[in-house]
Motif scaffolding. Structure first.
Motif, mmCIF file in Angstrom:
data_model
loop_
_atom_site.group_PDB
_atom_site.id
_atom_site.type_symbol
_atom_site.label_atom_id
_atom_site.label_comp_id
_atom_site.label_asym_id
_atom_site.label_seq_id
_atom_site.Cartn_x
_atom_site.Cartn_y
_atom_site.Cartn_z
ATOM 1 N N ASP A 65 58.476 24.250 23.700
ATOM 2 C CA ASP A 65 59.251 23.019 23.892
ATOM 3 C C ASP A 65 60.699 23.181 23.446
ATOM 4 O O ASP A 65 61.590 22.484 23.959
ATOM 5 N N ALA A 66 60.945 24.080 22.480
ATOM 6 C CA ALA A 66 62.296 24.260 21.954
ATOM 7 C C ALA A 66 63.157 25.180 22.810
ATOM 8 O O ALA A 66 64.361 25.318 22.544
ATOM 9 N N LEU A 67 62.584 25.812 23.818
ATOM 10 C CA LEU A 67 63.358 26.727 24.653
ATOM 11 C C LEU A 67 64.418 25.971 25.443
ATOM 12 O O LEU A 67 64.215 24.803 25.815
ATOM 13 N N PRO A 68 65.559 26.611 25.719
ATOM 14 C CA PRO A 68 66.604 25.924 26.484
ATOM 15 C C PRO A 68 66.142 25.655 27.912
ATOM 16 O O PRO A 68 65.581 26.546 28.561
ATOM 17 N N PRO A 69 66.342 24.450 28.430
ATOM 18 C CA PRO A 69 65.925 24.159 29.806
ATOM 19 C C PRO A 69 66.794 24.906 30.807
ATOM 20 O O PRO A 69 68.019 24.956 30.680
ATOM 21 N N SER A 70 66.151 25.524 31.782
ATOM 22 C CA SER A 70 66.887 26.272 32.794
ATOM 23 C C SER A 70 65.980 26.525 33.988
ATOM 24 O O SER A 70 64.768 26.728 33.825
ATOM 25 N N GLU A 71 66.579 26.501 35.161
ATOM 26 C CA GLU A 71 65.810 26.826 36.363
ATOM 27 C C GLU A 71 65.517 28.309 36.459
ATOM 28 O O GLU A 71 64.704 28.732 37.284
ATOM 29 N N SER A 84 62.060 29.363 15.979
ATOM 30 C CA SER A 84 60.670 28.914 15.922
ATOM 31 C C SER A 84 59.844 29.792 14.992
ATOM 32 O O SER A 84 58.950 29.301 14.278
ATOM 33 N N VAL A 85 60.106 31.091 14.976
ATOM 34 C CA VAL A 85 59.400 31.996 14.068
ATOM 35 C C VAL A 85 59.701 31.635 12.620
ATOM 36 O O VAL A 85 58.802 31.581 11.762
ATOM 37 N N VAL A 86 60.986 31.355 12.324
ATOM 38 C CA VAL A 86 61.364 30.977 10.956
ATOM 39 C C VAL A 86 60.721 29.649 10.577
ATOM 40 O O VAL A 86 60.213 29.475 9.463
ATOM 41 N N ALA A 87 60.725 28.692 11.514
ATOM 42 C CA ALA A 87 60.119 27.389 11.231
ATOM 43 C C ALA A 87 58.625 27.528 10.956
ATOM 44 O O ALA A 87 58.083 26.881 10.047
ATOM 45 N N ALA A 88 57.942 28.371 11.740
ATOM 46 C CA ALA A 88 56.508 28.571 11.519
ATOM 47 C C ALA A 88 56.240 29.258 10.189
ATOM 48 O O ALA A 88 55.241 28.973 9.510
ATOM 49 N N ALA A 89 57.135 30.174 9.784
ATOM 50 C CA ALA A 89 56.934 30.910 8.536
ATOM 51 C C ALA A 89 57.202 30.050 7.308
ATOM 52 O O ALA A 89 56.667 30.323 6.224
ATOM 53 N N THR A 90 58.011 29.003 7.440
ATOM 54 C CA THR A 90 58.375 28.174 6.285
ATOM 55 C C THR A 90 57.680 26.822 6.280
ATOM 56 O O THR A 90 57.927 26.008 5.387
ATOM 57 N N LEU A 112 53.097 32.955 13.996
ATOM 58 C CA LEU A 112 53.780 32.973 15.288
ATOM 59 C C LEU A 112 54.376 34.357 15.502
ATOM 60 O O LEU A 112 55.216 34.812 14.720
ATOM 61 N N ARG A 113 53.943 35.016 16.544
ATOM 62 C CA ARG A 113 54.402 36.381 16.834
ATOM 63 C C ARG A 113 55.108 36.389 18.181
ATOM 64 O O ARG A 113 54.550 35.935 19.187
ATOM 65 N N VAL A 114 56.317 36.904 18.196
ATOM 66 C CA VAL A 114 57.122 36.983 19.413
ATOM 67 C C VAL A 114 57.428 38.445 19.688
ATOM 68 O O VAL A 114 57.862 39.180 18.787
ATOM 69 N N ARG A 115 57.173 38.860 20.922
ATOM 70 C CA ARG A 115 57.501 40.234 21.302
ATOM 71 C C ARG A 115 58.188 40.215 22.652
ATOM 72 O O ARG A 115 57.612 39.778 23.648
ATOM 73 N N PHE A 116 59.422 40.695 22.669
ATOM 74 C CA PHE A 116 60.179 40.773 23.909
ATOM 75 C C PHE A 116 59.826 42.057 24.656
ATOM 76 O O PHE A 116 59.557 43.092 24.046
ATOM 77 N N ASP A 117 59.873 41.960 25.986
ATOM 78 C CA ASP A 117 59.596 43.114 26.851
ATOM 79 C C ASP A 117 58.280 43.773 26.478
ATOM 80 O O ASP A 117 58.162 45.003 26.411
ATOM 81 N N ASP A 118 57.275 42.952 26.221
ATOM 82 C CA ASP A 118 55.958 43.422 25.789
ATOM 83 C C ASP A 118 55.301 44.214 26.919
ATOM 84 O O ASP A 118 55.039 43.670 27.989
#
Length: 657
Positions: free
Chosen positions: A580-586, A622-628, A646-652
């Protein structure tokens, strides 16, 4: 240094909320030693606890805080191991991957070794007294064009010459190793440093052999996981000086300090070994691209079959293609799908044409047989109902290491001497897959009297002689033969292509191309039981055309690398909040979330490259918010901090496998 100067320190911690610089006061007794780049120890929080970190910079106190700053506890080492260039690189790599800069530095800076450090401070680097090589006038196989481009800081995608070459020392290596060694030697002659990164130790041994014929040994520094901690730290310290050096290593070598960096080169950048397995999971190619852009050094991606990521950069005009001055094409022989008439040849999975070629070649030297799997029988099934044989402990697949070995689990290693089928109750097993050991046994019967050698992960062989022998090797473990192989057989092609993965065809094309390049000039390479566009691309040595078509298809489907992707895994509420926190974009869309193990969910975010900084910043927050965050306490119990789930991995690379 004024009395108001503060030290800005990066705490060495995996906690995402600590991934920023903290201000500390500098005691008078530490002002001479508290310089940017040194390791320090600082007080942290309460109860007299302290933490180690790096003094990144000196500056004036921030206006947002008017209280009294805690002082530095001590300077752990006076050696400035964190250069401004390395800090900038770590910060950019971490920001691009929504990770911690301290995690990147943990890959880049080896653990401190006190004895090594004292010896370095006393004696300095051996590179200072080593002579520099003479500049080259042309690059073997390419003329002078590539040398001039590298000297000018160009970004190149270079097609490797697919043949072995004999060095002045008498050792036989791939021509690609000589190409990189000559580029590094010419860069060194211009008093610039070079970083050469390769996937594994087999490639590194070839490259070092080529370098030793052109560059003084004191100016060659290793940076790889095989080194002892002391040796790795010694190489790291030697690279901190002012003298130009050549740094050779695996994926972490792209972070090595290098004075006056003039060249960053990667061999076979499509190899999955370049993908870092530790957070923030940055690929060495991406780190090299970031470092090249900030340093102005030349960048070279050298390969027999260019990666799809490199071809995308070529189409964008960011990389320039360079080809050899002469067309070097291995002799690819198409083979029929039917095996030879004899049952022994059928068991060995050798088409009749390939068997004829191999028999003739075996009279003159070694013959390479590439197979898909190690072991004897990598997979077993019930002889009655043909259901896969599974381990009674972990449900992993059963296999055999040799013909008479007890079946064992391929996951946990548990032996299964009294196995019975859970589906029909049968107790007899049949072989489903054929590994390197079984292939060697079958070839021994098909070619009576021939010497058969197995090379795989358990039996690593780097080189073989020129005498006749059948070399059965798993993909990527092929030893190099003196003068090249007299024939190359690529078996199990259909099985390799059947693996469920988005890039399986490109991976196979890369592995087959590298194997074909091990053949002697004019020696045949035979791809068994594979037809269609991928076989045509290999036979005509036009891998780039096949890769470009694959890239066009991925653009249509919005698959990477046409777009970037990130996997977001965690509890359902934290994943939903992050999405939900991601920037809106087409130009951004979300797949999922879907359930995974242990009550977690995973969503896949696809977005255009231009949105990368915004998406990374949002997911990082979001990762920082989940960790705190703190969970709502049960009645009568105190609140507690949740683990960082919360685990985020780019180009997984795993999410589309």
């Amino acid at each position: 240094m004024s009395a108001e100067t503060v030290a800005r320190v990066l705490i060495d911690s995996p906690l995402p909320q600590l991934d920023r610089l903290f201000d500390y006061a500098i005691p008078e007794e530490l002002r001479a030693e508290a310089l940017p780049g040194v390791r320090v120890k600082v007080p942290f929080r309460s109860a007299g606890r302290s933490a180690e970190g790096y003094l990144v910079e000196l500056g004036e106190p921030g206006e947002e805080y008017s209280g009294r700053l805690s002082p530095l506890e001590s300077v752990v080492s006076i050696v400035p191991v964190l250069s401004p260039e390395l800090w900038s690189l770590a910060r950019k790599v971490a920001d691009r991957s929504a990770g911690n800069a301290s995690d990147v530095l943990r890959l880049a800076i080896p653990p401190r070794q006190v004895r090594v450090e004292k010896a370095f401070l006393r004696d300095g680097s051996a590179a200072a007294s080593a002579p520099l090589p003479l500049p080259l006038t042309e690059l073997d196989g390419y003329g002078s064009e590539v040398l001039e481009a590298v000297a000018g800081g160009a970004r190149l995608a270079v097609a490797a010459v697919p043949r072995p070459v004999r060095l002045d020392s008498g050792e036989s290596v791939g021509h690609w190793a000589l190409t990189l060694a000559q580029l590094a030697a010419d860069t060194l002659a211009r008093r610039r440093s070079a970083i050469l990164a390769v996937p594994d130790f087999r490639d590194q041994d070839q490259l070092e052999a080529a370098l030793h014929t052109l560059v003084p040994e004191a100016r060659i520094l290793r940076s790889d996981a095989r080194q002892a901690n002391a040796d790795r730290y010694r190489s790291f310290l030697s690279a901190l000086g002012d003298e130009p050096v050549v740094i050779v290593g695996n994926r972490s070598a792209v972070y090595a300090p290098a004075p006056a960096l003039g060249l960053i080169a990667l061999w076979d950048d499509g190899d999955p070994l370049f993908s870092e397995q530790l957070s923030p999971y940055a690929n060495a190619r991406d780190a090299a691209l970031i470092r090249q852009e900030s340093s102005g050094a030349a960048l070279v991606l050298l390969a027999h079959s260019a990666s799809i990521e490199a071809r995308r950069l070529v189409q964008l005009g960011w990389l320039t293609v360079c080809a050899p001055t002469k067309v070097w094409t291995p002799h690819i022989v198409p083979t029929a799908q039917q095996a030879g008439g004899d049952a022994q040849f059928a068991a060995a999975r050798i088409p009749s044409t390939a068997w004829t070629q191999a028999r003739e070649a075996l009279a003159h030297g070694p013959v390479l047989v590439q197979v898909a799997r190690p072991g004897y029988a990598p997979a077993l099934a019930c002889a009655s109902c043909r259901h896969s044989a599974r381990c009674g402990v972990c449900q992993g697949p059963l296999g055999r290491r040799s013909a008479n070995a007890v079946p064992a689990c391929q996951w946990c290693g548990t032996l299964a001497p009294s196995w019975h089928c859970g589906n029909c109750g049968g107790t007899e097993l049949r072989t489903v897959g054929v590994g390197a050991g079984r292939t060697a046994e079958d070839l021994g019967r098909a070619f009576p009297g021939a010497k058969v050698v197995v090379a795989d992960g358990e039996r690593p062989i780097l080189t073989i002689g020129s005498e006749p022998a059948l070399i059965v090797a798993t993909r990527g473990a092929e030893p190099r033969a003196e003068g090249g192989y007299r024939a190359v057989l690529l078996l199990d092609g259909e099985r390799m292509l059947a693996r469920e993965s988005l890039g399986v065809d490109l991976d196979c094309l890369r592995l087959w191309s590298n194997a074909a390049a091990l053949s002697a000039p004019g020696a045949p390479t035979m791809l068994a039981a594979v037809a269609g566009p991928i076989a045509t691309a290999l036979a005509t040595w036009r891998q780039d055309q096949y890769t470009d078509r694959e890239l066009a298809d991925r653009r249509t489907l919005r698959f990477p690398p046409a777009v970037r992707v990130a996997s977001v895994t965690g509890f359902p509420d934290t994943v939903a909040a992050a999405i939900d926190a991601l920037p809106p974009s087409e130009h951004l869309d979300v797949l999922g979330p879907v359930g995974v193990d242990d009550g977690l969910t995973r969503a896949i975010v696809r977005f255009d490259y231009g949105l990368g900084p915004e998406v990374a910043s949002s997911l990082r927050a979001s990762v920082v918010a989940a960790a705190t965050s703190r969970r709502k306490p049960a009645p009568g119990k105190p609140a507690y901090r949740t683990p960082n789930t919360l685990r985020v991995r780019f180009d997984d690379p795993e999410i589309l496998a």
